[in-house]
Design an enzyme around this catalytic site. Sequence first.
Site, PDB file in Angstrom:
ATOM      1  N   CYS A  18       0.728  -1.184   0.072  1.00 37.12           N
ATOM      2  CA  CYS A  18       0.010   0.026  -0.011  1.00 37.12           C
ATOM      3  C   CYS A  18       0.681   1.185  -0.120  1.00 37.12           C
ATOM      4  O   CYS A  18       0.869   2.449  -0.879  1.00 37.12           O
ATOM      5  CB  CYS A  18      -0.772   0.120   1.306  1.00 37.12           C
ATOM      6  N   CYS A  83     -19.188  41.717  14.933  1.00 39.81           N
ATOM      7  CA  CYS A  83     -20.033  41.438  13.905  1.00 39.81           C
ATOM      8  C   CYS A  83     -19.776  40.108  12.928  1.00 39.81           C
ATOM      9  O   CYS A  83     -18.972  39.747  13.077  1.00 39.81           O
ATOM     10  CB  CYS A  83     -20.410  42.784  13.077  1.00 39.81           C
ATOM     11  N   CYS A  86     -16.375  40.319  11.399  1.00 39.46           N
ATOM     12  CA  CYS A  86     -15.294  39.538  11.938  1.00 39.46           C
ATOM     13  C   CYS A  86     -15.105  38.092  12.066  1.00 39.46           C
ATOM     14  O   CYS A  86     -14.117  37.763  11.763  1.00 39.46           O
ATOM     15  CB  CYS A  86     -15.457  39.988  13.462  1.00 39.46           C
ATOM     16  N   ASP A 498      36.334  19.127  16.582  1.00 39.19           N
ATOM     17  CA  ASP A 498      36.550  20.599  16.887  1.00 39.19           C
ATOM     18  C   ASP A 498      37.160  20.750  18.173  1.00 39.19           C
ATOM     19  O   ASP A 498      36.894  20.036  19.089  1.00 39.19           O
ATOM     20  CB  ASP A 498      35.474  21.639  16.501  1.00 39.19           C
ATOM     21  N   ASP A 700      32.225  25.795  12.025  1.00 39.47           N
ATOM     22  CA  ASP A 700      32.298  24.525  11.757  1.00 39.47           C
ATOM     23  C   ASP A 700      31.115  23.908  10.870  1.00 39.47           C
ATOM     24  O   ASP A 700      31.320  22.784  10.042  1.00 39.47           O
ATOM     25  CB  ASP A 700      31.979  23.691  13.017  1.00 39.47           C
TER      26      ASP A 700
END
Length: 801
Positions: A18, A83, A86, A498, A700
Amino acid sequence: MEEKQLKLQISGMTCAACANRIEKGLSRMDGVAGANVNFATEQASVTYHPDKVRTEDLEQKVADLGYGVVKQKTELAIQGMTCAACANRIEKGLNKLEGVSRATVNFAMESAHVEYDPAQIQIEDLLRKIQTLGYEGRPKTEEQQEDYRVAEIRKQRLKFFISAALSLPLLWAMAGHFSWTSFIWVPELFMNPWFQWLLATPVQFWIGRHFYIAAYKALRSGSANMDVLVSLGTSAAYFYSVFLTLEWAMKDTHHMPELYFETSAVLITLIILGKLFEALAKGRTSEAIKTLMGLQAKTAVIIRDGQEVTIPVEEVVTGDVVIVKPGEKIPVDGVVLEGSSSVDESMLTGESMPMEKRAGDTVIGATVNKNGSLKVEASKVGKDTALAQIIRVVEEAQGSKAPIQRVADRISGIFVPIVVGIALITFIGWFVWLEPGDFAASLEKAIAVLVIACPCALGLATPTSIMAGSGRAAEMGILFKGGEYLETVHKLDTIVLDKTGTVTYGKPVLTNVVSDAMAERELLQLVASAERLSEHPLAEAIVQGAKDEGAEPSEPEQFAAIPGYGIEATVAGRRILVGTRKLLSKHSIKMQQALSRMEKLEEQGKTVMLAAVDGSYAGMVAVADTIKDTSKEAVERLRRMGLRVIMMTGDNERTAKAIAHQAGIEEVLAEVLPEGKAEEVKKLQQQGRKVAMVGDGINDAPALATADIGMAMGTGTDVAMETAAVTLMRGDLNSIPQAMEMSRRTMANIKQNLFWALAYNTIGIPIAAAGMLAPWLAGAAMALSSVSVVINALRLQRVNV
C-alpha cells in the site's frame, strides 16, 4: 517558486505494498519532486512545486488510490468579534493556512470549527493566526483532541470481539470433524449448514468489507496488496461453502457436507486480531515522542494588564512576561528579566547540576525552576521552542526511510503477484496430479498459500526499528535527523573533533597579560575595548577578564573581524590589532622579542593573542580553555572501538597539542582556517575514510556539511545544529560512541527483522503449498509474523549503551 514540503497522515494502509502504491502514485504527479511513504508511521512526506500542484490535488490522489488523509477536528472559542464581518475575516484567515482543510466561524456561538492536518499544523498555530487578526482564541475544552490511532484501536477491538463471537460456533463445529477430537460435544445447531452460513456471512461482508474495498481499489490502480490475498483466500473458502450448502439443500440428504465457513471467518478474525496487536505495538514505538511532549508545561502564568493570569501554554505569545515560581516548569524559551534561581536543565543537557540563572540569562522551556521566582520574557513559543524543535527532529527521523528499506520495498512491490501465481500453481498441482479431482482439498492448500504470505512483516521490518532506535537515542540526548544517518553512523572509522566547545568547555578565561610598551592595565583596557564587539569566545573571556580587573572596556569607534587571524579596531583614536602572528606579520609589525615567551605560554595549553597599538607591538594576552571532564574518557572509548580520532582547530600548533595531550588525542590539525576545515575533511574522505565531523560553531558548519556525518554539540550554535545530521544535546563527547552503538544495534535489529520476515515467507509458503498447514493456522502465523517483527523492534527501547 521554490519547493515546499508537505506531510500527510494516511489511513487505510494494510501492508508495505500500500505504501509503495501511494508513493509511486504521488511521485508520478506533475509538480511532485519526490514522495516518501512510511508504512509504520502512516505518513507521507511530499516535496512539491506549489505553482504546479496544490495540496488538495495531493490529498485527492491519495483518495483516488483508495486511502484516506487523516484530519483532526477542533473547536475554538473566539473572543472580540463584534459583527459577522469579524467572523468572515477569521474564517478566511484560517482557511488560508497551510494544512487547514476547512474552517467555519460562528459569530452567534463565538466559536470556530476547524478541520486540519496534524502533520502540517498545530492548534497553537491556529490560535496565533487568530491573535494576529486581532482576536483572542482558545480551545473550547482543555482536553486534547482524541488521537486517531486510539479511535482506530477501539474500532479494531470492537470488530475483533464481534467477529470472534460469530466465529466461535464455527470453530467449535470444526472441532467435531476430527476423529481425535470426537469426544468434544458439539450442539447439533452448530453443524447445520444454514446456521453456519448465517454466522459466516456478516464476518465475510461486514467485518471483512474493508478487505474487499481495499483490494478493489488496489487492483483498479494496477497493483496488489495484502488485501488482495485475504480477499481471494477467504472468498474462495466462503463461496465454495455456499456452493456445497446449496448442493446439499437440493439433494435433500441428511449427510452434512464438509464446509469451510470456519476457514474464512476464523481467518478474518485472526487477521483483525493481528492488526489490533500490530496497532498497539506500533503505538509503543512512538513512546519517545509522547515522553518528550509530556515534558511540556500545560499552563503559564503571565502578566496581562498588570494582573497575573493563568492561560494554556499554547496561548503564550512572544513578548509575554511569564511568572515562574519555585518547583514549576518553565513554559517557554525566554530571557530572565527579574529574579535569580537555579534551573534543572538535565532533560535537555544531561547535566545533573542545576544551572544558576539571573537577569539577562536565557532559559529553556520544559526545564524546572528549583528555588527562586523568575520573571521571564518569552522569546520563543510554540513550535519555535527548543523542545518543539527536538520533537520535530525526532518525528522527521522516525518518518524517514533508511536506504536498507529499499530492499524490502522492491520485494514487497512484486510480492503479491508472485504469491497469487504460487497459489494458482498449488491448486492446479493438487487438483491435477497429487489429489486428482479433489477440488476441496486443492482449494484448501491454495487458500493456505494465499493467507500465510505476508508483505506486512517486510514493510514493518525497517521503519519500526528506525522509530524505536531513534526514539531511544533521543531519550539519551542524541538526535538523528533521518533514518539514513542512523544507518550510516556505525560505518564511521574517523572522528574529527573541533577543539573549542567540543573537546573543551568553550568558556575560556583570561590568564595572562604581558605588556612591553605600557602598563598592563592600560593594555588590557585597550585590547578589551577592541574585542568588545567580537562574538568569539576568546574575545568574551578578555572582556570579562578586564571587567574583573576593574578595567572597564569602552565602545570602539571602528571594528572589523578578520576570520582566522583576529580583529582590527580603533579605540580612542588609536589603531589596535589583536590576533595571531600572521595578523601582525601581515601588517609588517616586528614581534620577534615576544615569540619565546609566547611559545612557553602555548606549551601550557594557553591561547596567546598578540597586540599592536598604532603600528607597533605592544604585548600579549593569554586565555586558557579547559577540557571537559568527560573528553578524555570519551576519546579512550572511541579508540577502543577502533576509530581514528583527530582534533582540528584554528589555534596554533603548541596550544592545540597541549589540549590534545590532555584529552588523549594523538593526531592534531592546527591553525586551520574556517574555510580550510571542510578541505581537511575532504582530504580524509579521499583516503577512503568514513568521516564524522564534530563541532559547535558557525565556522564548523561547512565541515559538518562536507563530512559523511556531521555531529553538532547541542550546546553550540543553531547554524551548526541545522547543518549537522546528528545533534548531541548533552554536549558530551561520550554521546559519540553512544550514537555509534545505537546505530549498530538498530541496524542489527533491522537485519534480524528482514531475515525473519523473508525466512518466514520462504519457509511458510512451501509448507502451505505442500498441504502441511491448515488455512486457519496459516492465518494465525501470518498475524503473528507482523506482531513479532514489531515486538523485536521494541527491544531497542530498552537498550543501554
